[in-house]
Design a protein around this motif. Structure first.
Motif, mmCIF file in Angstrom:
data_model
loop_
_atom_site.group_PDB
_atom_site.id
_atom_site.type_symbol
_atom_site.label_atom_id
_atom_site.label_comp_id
_atom_site.label_asym_id
_atom_site.label_seq_id
_atom_site.Cartn_x
_atom_site.Cartn_y
_atom_site.Cartn_z
ATOM 1 N N UNK A 96 0.834 -1.209 0.000
ATOM 2 C CA UNK A 96 0.000 0.000 0.000
ATOM 3 C C UNK A 96 0.866 1.256 0.000
ATOM 4 N N UNK A 97 1.974 1.231 0.715
ATOM 5 C CA UNK A 97 2.865 2.385 0.739
ATOM 6 C C UNK A 97 3.473 2.671 -0.619
ATOM 7 N N UNK A 98 3.936 1.638 -1.315
ATOM 8 C CA UNK A 98 4.510 1.846 -2.644
ATOM 9 C C UNK A 98 3.441 2.235 -3.661
ATOM 10 N N UNK A 99 2.246 1.674 -3.520
ATOM 11 C CA UNK A 99 1.151 2.099 -4.379
ATOM 12 C C UNK A 99 0.809 3.559 -4.122
ATOM 13 N N UNK A 100 0.882 3.964 -2.861
ATOM 14 C CA UNK A 100 0.614 5.351 -2.519
ATOM 15 C C UNK A 100 1.634 6.307 -3.107
ATOM 16 N N UNK A 101 2.882 5.895 -3.178
ATOM 17 C CA UNK A 101 3.885 6.753 -3.806
ATOM 18 C C UNK A 101 3.610 6.939 -5.287
ATOM 19 N N UNK A 102 3.019 5.937 -5.920
ATOM 20 C CA UNK A 102 2.750 6.025 -7.348
ATOM 21 C C UNK A 102 1.387 6.646 -7.650
ATOM 22 N N UNK A 103 0.390 6.369 -6.819
ATOM 23 C CA UNK A 103 -0.977 6.756 -7.165
ATOM 24 C C UNK A 103 -1.495 7.954 -6.376
ATOM 25 N N UNK A 104 -1.250 7.993 -5.097
ATOM 26 C CA UNK A 104 -1.775 9.097 -4.296
ATOM 27 C C UNK A 104 -1.281 9.021 -2.873
ATOM 28 N N UNK A 105 -1.058 10.191 -2.281
ATOM 29 C CA UNK A 105 -0.475 10.231 -0.942
ATOM 30 C C UNK A 105 -1.406 9.685 0.126
ATOM 31 N N UNK A 106 -2.707 9.759 -0.086
ATOM 32 C CA UNK A 106 -3.617 9.256 0.933
ATOM 33 C C UNK A 106 -3.479 7.740 1.082
ATOM 34 N N UNK A 107 -3.169 7.031 -0.012
ATOM 35 C CA UNK A 107 -2.949 5.581 0.077
ATOM 36 C C UNK A 107 -1.668 5.301 0.855
ATOM 37 N N UNK A 108 -0.659 6.151 0.671
ATOM 38 C CA UNK A 108 0.582 6.003 1.429
ATOM 39 C C UNK A 108 0.329 6.148 2.924
ATOM 40 N N UNK A 109 -0.516 7.093 3.301
ATOM 41 C CA UNK A 109 -0.818 7.286 4.724
ATOM 42 C C UNK A 109 -1.566 6.092 5.308
ATOM 43 N N UNK A 110 -2.460 5.499 4.521
ATOM 44 C CA UNK A 110 -3.148 4.279 4.968
ATOM 45 C C UNK A 110 -2.131 3.150 5.159
ATOM 46 N N UNK A 111 -1.209 3.014 4.215
ATOM 47 C CA UNK A 111 -0.168 1.987 4.336
ATOM 48 C C UNK A 111 0.744 2.225 5.527
ATOM 49 N N UNK A 112 1.071 3.489 5.801
ATOM 50 C CA UNK A 112 1.921 3.795 6.957
ATOM 51 C C UNK A 112 1.208 3.456 8.264
ATOM 52 N N UNK A 113 -0.075 3.769 8.338
ATOM 53 C CA UNK A 113 -0.837 3.405 9.538
ATOM 54 C C UNK A 113 -0.928 1.907 9.722
ATOM 55 N N UNK A 114 -1.149 1.192 8.635
ATOM 56 C CA UNK A 114 -1.197 -0.272 8.703
ATOM 57 C C UNK A 114 0.160 -0.846 9.081
ATOM 58 N N UNK A 115 1.238 -0.220 8.624
ATOM 59 C CA UNK A 115 2.585 -0.684 8.977
ATOM 60 C C UNK A 115 2.844 -0.511 10.471
ATOM 61 N N UNK A 116 2.385 0.585 11.044
ATOM 62 C CA UNK A 116 2.553 0.790 12.492
ATOM 63 C C UNK A 116 1.797 -0.285 13.263
ATOM 64 N N UNK A 117 0.568 -0.565 12.852
ATOM 65 C CA UNK A 117 -0.225 -1.606 13.513
ATOM 66 C C UNK A 117 0.450 -2.962 13.376
ATOM 67 N N UNK A 118 0.914 -3.298 12.169
ATOM 68 C CA UNK A 118 1.565 -4.586 11.947
ATOM 69 C C UNK A 118 2.866 -4.733 12.710
ATOM 70 N N UNK A 119 3.640 -3.661 12.783
ATOM 71 C CA UNK A 119 4.915 -3.726 13.503
ATOM 72 C C UNK A 119 4.693 -3.883 15.003
ATOM 73 N N UNK A 120 3.748 -3.150 15.540
ATOM 74 C CA UNK A 120 3.443 -3.290 16.970
ATOM 75 C C UNK A 120 2.905 -4.689 17.262
ATOM 76 N N UNK A 121 2.048 -5.200 16.389
ATOM 77 C CA UNK A 121 1.525 -6.550 16.586
ATOM 78 C C UNK A 121 2.599 -7.611 16.533
ATOM 79 N N UNK A 122 3.577 -7.450 15.631
ATOM 80 C CA UNK A 122 4.646 -8.433 15.503
ATOM 81 C C UNK A 122 5.595 -8.375 16.695
ATOM 82 N N UNK A 123 5.882 -7.162 17.161
ATOM 83 C CA UNK A 123 6.802 -7.023 18.293
ATOM 84 C C UNK A 123 6.179 -7.593 19.571
#
Length: 133
Positions: A96-123
């Motif tokens: 989602x982050x890489x798609x956001x860099x190509x298509x739109x910044x709002x998708x990047x922000x969704x990917x960044x939020x999901x990455x924070x959730x995934x990283x906290x869940x994994x840790x």
């Protein structure tokens, strides 16, 4: 680790003059190419130096010795989380982050939020649930 260290060191030393030659060939007008080559060389040198010092500190592994037996390399090779879905969440966040860099910044922000959730869940995967310590 000596073989891996020398491979990375030689590749790093190779890329530094290649970046300089490339810079002269494009008259230093194309900043992405020569900068990327310099960064590849620097990163290879950093990995090579780390492997060199680590190899000197821990000594030769069974893979590095000629007289080693197969059973010397047996045993636990690391800890891997069984049944973990968090790497998949992080992979989707990166997509989602890489798609956001190509298509739109709002998708990047969704990917960044999901990455924070995934990283906290994994840790904190082993801090709760069935595998809690």
């Amino acid at each position: 680790m000596k073989v891996e260290a020398w491979v990375f060191l030689l590749v790093g030393v190779f890329f530094l003059p290649v970046a300089t030659v490339y810079g002269f060939m494009v008259d230093w007008m194309e900043p992405v190419g020569f900068l990327a080559l310099y960064l590849v060389g620097a990163l290879c040198l950093m990995i090579g130096v780390y492997l060199y010092y680590t190899g000197n500190r821990i000594g030769p592994r069974p893979e590095d010795r000629v007289d080693a037996e197969v059973h010397e390399g047996s045993g636990e090779q690391g800890h891997f989380s069984p049944w973990s879905w968090w790497p998949l969440v992080l992979a989707l966040a990166c997509a989602a982050g890489f798609l956001g860099l190509a298509a739109g910044w709002w998708i990047f922000l969704v990917g960044a939020g999901l990455a924070v959730i995934g990283l906290i869940g994994w840790v904190y995967e082993y801090s709760r649930g069935d595998h809690a310590h």
